[in-house]
Design a protein around this motif. Structure first.
Motif, PDB file in Angstrom:
ATOM      1  N   ILE A   1       0.873  -1.170   0.000  1.00  0.00           N
ATOM      2  CA  ILE A   1       0.000   0.000   0.000  1.00  0.00           C
ATOM      3  C   ILE A   1       0.908   1.218   0.000  1.00  0.00           C
ATOM      4  CG2 ILE A   1      -1.746   1.297   1.253  1.00  0.00           C
ATOM      5  CD1 ILE A   1      -2.682  -1.385   2.468  1.00  0.00           C
ATOM      6  N   LEU A   2       0.782   2.054  -1.026  1.00  0.00           N
ATOM      7  CA  LEU A   2       1.652   3.203  -1.215  1.00  0.00           C
ATOM      8  C   LEU A   2       0.817   4.475  -1.278  1.00  0.00           C
ATOM      9  CD1 LEU A   2       4.500   4.354  -1.890  1.00  0.00           C
ATOM     10  CD2 LEU A   2       3.910   4.004  -4.297  1.00  0.00           C
ATOM     11  N   VAL A   3       1.104   5.424  -0.383  1.00  0.00           N
ATOM     12  CA  VAL A   3       0.483   6.746  -0.410  1.00  0.00           C
ATOM     13  C   VAL A   3       1.342   7.584  -1.333  1.00  0.00           C
ATOM     14  CG1 VAL A   3      -0.071   8.784   0.954  1.00  0.00           C
ATOM     15  CG2 VAL A   3      -0.385   6.485   1.918  1.00  0.00           C
ATOM     16  N   ASP A   4       0.747   8.098  -2.409  1.00  0.00           N
ATOM     17  CA  ASP A   4       1.557   8.723  -3.452  1.00  0.00           C
ATOM     18  C   ASP A   4       1.305  10.208  -3.654  1.00  0.00           C
ATOM     19  OD1 ASP A   4       3.535   8.657  -5.372  1.00  0.00           O
ATOM     20  OD2 ASP A   4       2.164   8.132  -6.980  1.00  0.00           O
ATOM     21  N   SER A   5       0.446  10.831  -2.869  1.00  0.00           N
ATOM     22  CA  SER A   5       0.243  12.264  -3.062  1.00  0.00           C
ATOM     23  C   SER A   5      -0.127  12.915  -1.740  1.00  0.00           C
ATOM     24  CB  SER A   5      -0.854  12.525  -4.104  1.00  0.00           C
ATOM     25  OG  SER A   5      -2.065  11.950  -3.702  1.00  0.00           O
ATOM     26  N   GLY A   6       0.754  13.754  -1.256  1.00  0.00           N
ATOM     27  CA  GLY A   6       0.495  14.436  -0.003  1.00  0.00           C
ATOM     28  C   GLY A   6       0.550  13.509   1.188  1.00  0.00           C
ATOM     29  N   SER A   7       0.144  14.021   2.318  1.00  0.00           N
ATOM     30  CA  SER A   7       0.132  13.233   3.542  1.00  0.00           C
ATOM     31  C   SER A   7      -1.176  12.475   3.662  1.00  0.00           C
ATOM     32  CB  SER A   7       0.303  14.144   4.758  1.00  0.00           C
ATOM     33  OG  SER A   7       1.571  14.753   4.718  1.00  0.00           O
ATOM     34  N   ALA A   8      -1.124  11.345   4.355  1.00  0.00           N
ATOM     35  CA  ALA A   8      -2.323  10.531   4.520  1.00  0.00           C
ATOM     36  C   ALA A   8      -2.395   9.990   5.929  1.00  0.00           C
ATOM     37  CB  ALA A   8      -2.315   9.376   3.528  1.00  0.00           C
ATOM     38  N   THR A   9      -3.623   9.775   6.389  1.00  0.00           N
ATOM     39  CA  THR A   9      -3.862   9.162   7.686  1.00  0.00           C
ATOM     40  C   THR A   9      -4.810   7.993   7.490  1.00  0.00           C
ATOM     41  OG1 THR A   9      -3.578  11.258   8.842  1.00  0.00           O
ATOM     42  CG2 THR A   9      -4.751   9.526  10.023  1.00  0.00           C
ATOM     43  N   PHE A  10      -4.425   6.843   8.018  1.00  0.00           N
ATOM     44  CA  PHE A  10      -5.304   5.675   8.050  1.00  0.00           C
ATOM     45  C   PHE A  10      -5.673   5.439   9.500  1.00  0.00           C
ATOM     46  CE2 PHE A  10      -5.554   1.021   8.877  1.00  0.00           C
ATOM     47  CZ  PHE A  10      -6.812   0.833   8.323  1.00  0.00           C
ATOM     48  N   VAL A  11      -6.984   5.439   9.794  1.00  0.00           N
ATOM     49  CA  VAL A  11      -7.461   5.207  11.149  1.00  0.00           C
ATOM     50  C   VAL A  11      -8.292   3.932  11.156  1.00  0.00           C
ATOM     51  CG1 VAL A  11      -8.772   6.115  13.107  1.00  0.00           C
ATOM     52  CG2 VAL A  11      -7.528   7.692  11.599  1.00  0.00           C
ATOM     53  N   ASN A  12      -7.838   2.955  11.911  1.00  0.00           N
ATOM     54  CA  ASN A  12      -8.616   1.748  12.149  1.00  0.00           C
ATOM     55  C   ASN A  12      -9.409   2.033  13.419  1.00  0.00           C
ATOM     56  OD1 ASN A  12      -9.396  -0.965  11.592  1.00  0.00           O
ATOM     57  ND2 ASN A  12      -8.105  -1.625  13.290  1.00  0.00           N
ATOM     58  N   LEU A  13     -10.693   2.360  13.237  1.00  0.00           N
ATOM     59  CA  LEU A  13     -11.534   2.830  14.332  1.00  0.00           C
ATOM     60  C   LEU A  13     -11.834   1.742  15.356  1.00  0.00           C
ATOM     61  CD1 LEU A  13     -13.975   4.911  12.129  1.00  0.00           C
ATOM     62  CD2 LEU A  13     -12.284   5.833  13.728  1.00  0.00           C
ATOM     63  N   ALA A  14     -12.246   2.146  16.555  1.00  0.00           N
ATOM     64  CA  ALA A  14     -12.666   1.204  17.591  1.00  0.00           C
ATOM     65  C   ALA A  14     -13.758   0.312  16.999  1.00  0.00           C
ATOM     66  CB  ALA A  14     -13.187   1.943  18.814  1.00  0.00           C
ATOM     67  N   GLY A  15     -13.611  -0.988  17.174  1.00  0.00           N
ATOM     68  CA  GLY A  15     -14.546  -1.950  16.586  1.00  0.00           C
ATOM     69  C   GLY A  15     -14.131  -2.420  15.208  1.00  0.00           C
ATOM     70  N   GLY A  16     -13.224  -1.695  14.557  1.00  0.00           N
ATOM     71  CA  GLY A  16     -12.727  -2.078  13.237  1.00  0.00           C
ATOM     72  C   GLY A  16     -11.666  -3.154  13.341  1.00  0.00           C
TER      73      GLY A  16
ATOM     74  N   THR B   1       3.371   2.330   3.179  1.00  0.00           N
ATOM     75  CA  THR B   1       4.261   3.473   3.309  1.00  0.00           C
ATOM     76  C   THR B   1       3.833   4.599   2.377  1.00  0.00           C
ATOM     77  OG1 THR B   1       6.591   4.128   3.355  1.00  0.00           O
ATOM     78  CG2 THR B   1       5.919   2.649   1.574  1.00  0.00           C
ATOM     79  N   ASP B   2       4.631   5.650   2.352  1.00  0.00           N
ATOM     80  CA  ASP B   2       4.408   6.723   1.393  1.00  0.00           C
ATOM     81  C   ASP B   2       5.484   6.645   0.317  1.00  0.00           C
ATOM     82  OD1 ASP B   2       6.709   7.707   2.498  1.00  0.00           O
ATOM     83  OD2 ASP B   2       5.879   9.602   3.119  1.00  0.00           O
TER      84      ASP B   2
ATOM     85  N   GLN C   1       6.509  12.375   1.582  1.00  0.00           N
ATOM     86  CA  GLN C   1       5.096  12.634   1.866  1.00  0.00           C
ATOM     87  C   GLN C   1       4.916  12.561   3.374  1.00  0.00           C
ATOM     88  OE1 GLN C   1       3.171  13.236  -0.962  1.00  0.00           O
ATOM     89  NE2 GLN C   1       5.068  12.941  -2.057  1.00  0.00           N
ATOM     90  N   GLY C   2       3.909  11.906   3.844  1.00  0.00           N
ATOM     91  CA  GLY C   2       3.681  11.701   5.260  1.00  0.00           C
ATOM     92  C   GLY C   2       2.630  10.626   5.434  1.00  0.00           C
ATOM     93  N   LEU C   3       2.772   9.829   6.484  1.00  0.00           N
ATOM     94  CA  LEU C   3       1.829   8.751   6.727  1.00  0.00           C
ATOM     95  C   LEU C   3       1.644   8.560   8.223  1.00  0.00           C
ATOM     96  CD1 LEU C   3       0.114   6.317   5.774  1.00  0.00           C
ATOM     97  CD2 LEU C   3       2.216   4.964   5.824  1.00  0.00           C
TER      98      LEU C   3
ATOM     99  N   GLY D   1       9.988  12.741   5.092  1.00  0.00           N
ATOM    100  CA  GLY D   1       8.551  12.671   5.364  1.00  0.00           C
ATOM    101  C   GLY D   1       8.275  12.079   6.732  1.00  0.00           C
ATOM    102  N   ASP D   2       7.188  12.530   7.352  1.00  0.00           N
ATOM    103  CA  ASP D   2       6.795  12.029   8.671  1.00  0.00           C
ATOM    104  C   ASP D   2       6.052  10.713   8.522  1.00  0.00           C
ATOM    105  OD1 ASP D   2       7.792  14.361   9.802  1.00  0.00           O
ATOM    106  OD2 ASP D   2       5.853  15.377   9.730  1.00  0.00           O
ATOM    107  N   LYS D   3       6.445   9.727   9.323  1.00  0.00           N
ATOM    108  CA  LYS D   3       5.753   8.442   9.344  1.00  0.00           C
ATOM    109  C   LYS D   3       5.625   7.998  10.787  1.00  0.00           C
ATOM    110  CE  LYS D   3       8.036   7.594   5.101  1.00  0.00           C
ATOM    111  NZ  LYS D   3       8.412   8.984   5.107  1.00  0.00           N
ATOM    112  N   VAL D   4       4.440   7.489  11.137  1.00  0.00           N
ATOM    113  CA  VAL D   4       4.248   7.055  12.515  1.00  0.00           C
ATOM    114  C   VAL D   4       3.107   6.049  12.575  1.00  0.00           C
ATOM    115  CG1 VAL D   4       2.674   8.935  13.154  1.00  0.00           C
ATOM    116  CG2 VAL D   4       4.087   7.846  14.920  1.00  0.00           C
ATOM    117  N   VAL D   5       3.235   5.076  13.479  1.00  0.00           N
ATOM    118  CA  VAL D   5       2.191   4.091  13.741  1.00  0.00           C
ATOM    119  C   VAL D   5       1.880   4.162  15.234  1.00  0.00           C
ATOM    120  CG1 VAL D   5       1.531   1.658  13.663  1.00  0.00           C
ATOM    121  CG2 VAL D   5       3.095   2.571  11.925  1.00  0.00           C
ATOM    122  N   HIS D   6       0.626   4.505  15.579  1.00  0.00           N
ATOM    123  CA  HIS D   6       0.182   4.556  16.972  1.00  0.00           C
ATOM    124  C   HIS D   6      -0.717   3.356  17.242  1.00  0.00           C
ATOM    125  CE1 HIS D   6       1.462   8.737  17.267  1.00  0.00           C
ATOM    126  NE2 HIS D   6       0.682   9.062  16.254  1.00  0.00           N
ATOM    127  N   ASN D   7      -0.532   2.691  18.372  1.00  0.00           N
ATOM    128  CA  ASN D   7      -1.464   1.635  18.785  1.00  0.00           C
ATOM    129  C   ASN D   7      -2.174   2.057  20.058  1.00  0.00           C
ATOM    130  OD1 ASN D   7      -2.916  -0.771  19.067  1.00  0.00           O
ATOM    131  ND2 ASN D   7      -1.331  -1.610  20.392  1.00  0.00           N
TER     132      ASN D   7
END
Length: 188
Positions: free
Chosen positions: A14-29, A41-42, A46-48, A74-80
């Motif tokens: 999965i490649l983010v190819d334009s600008g910054s992106a945020t993927f949120v796996n919501l509660a219950g997801g 990644t990006d 970019q930023g992810l 580019g900024d990249k981070v994974v929060h759990n």
């Protein structure tokens, strides 16, 4: 992009190819990663941000999947803040520039590995580890709470470092190995 239901990643990167992106796996997801040898990644510069509030599961493949690959810019981070469950293979969590904030649960099954790779990973109140698999710290960790690794096999290696005067502990059957010279400011 948000996931509130069930999403399955079976193949390809999965490649983010334009600008910054945020993927949120919501509660219950549930975001089930069945791919192997892939990355989320990006395209560099970019930023992810990957924010897990639900269940992020690595299953189905014995290969390695990397979230937040460090490509030099580019900024990249994974929060759990939910549940990261590694059932098979290896899941690598990488950060760049930003500090990852973990307050959720990490569950690692027998034969599976979770790798904290690159950047800084902050472990704060509410974080927990469980299982009988392996955890590899190859990055800086900042302790904001005690960490109990249960019966996991834990190794600190490569660029690992620890800050924060809290306790690192494990249960009978678990191991903590320091495969490098380092200072632990808290207690073991």
């Amino acid at each position: 992009w948000e996931n509130a239901g069930a999403a399955t990643w079976t193949d390809g990167s999965i490649l983010v190819d334009s600008g910054s992106a945020t993927f949120v796996n919501l509660a219950g997801g549930v975001f089930d990663i069945q791919a192997g040898g892939r990355q989320f990644t990006d395209s560099c510069g970019q930023g992810l941000v990957i924010e897990n509030l639900g269940t992020l599961r690595k299953s189905g493949s014995t290969g390695t999947v990397t979230l937040g690959v460090n490509c030099g810019s580019g900024d990249k981070v994974v929060h759990n803040r939910g549940l990261v469950e590694v059932q098979t293979g290896t899941l690598r969590l990488s950060t760049q520039t930003l500090s990852a904030d973990h307050t959720g649960t990490f569950a690692i099954a027998d034969g599976a590995t979770l790798v904290f790779n690159q950047g800084t990973h902050a472990f704060n109140t509410g974080v927990s580890f469980t299982g009988v698999g392996a955890v590899s710290f190859q990055a800086a960790i900042a302790l904001g709470a005690n960490l109990d690794f249960d019966t996991l096999k834990v190794v600190f290696e490569n660029s690992a470092s620890v800050s924060g005067a809290f306790e690192l502990a494990n249960a009978p059957g678990g191991t903590i190995t320091f495969d490098k010279s380092m200072t632990v400011p808290g207690s073991l």
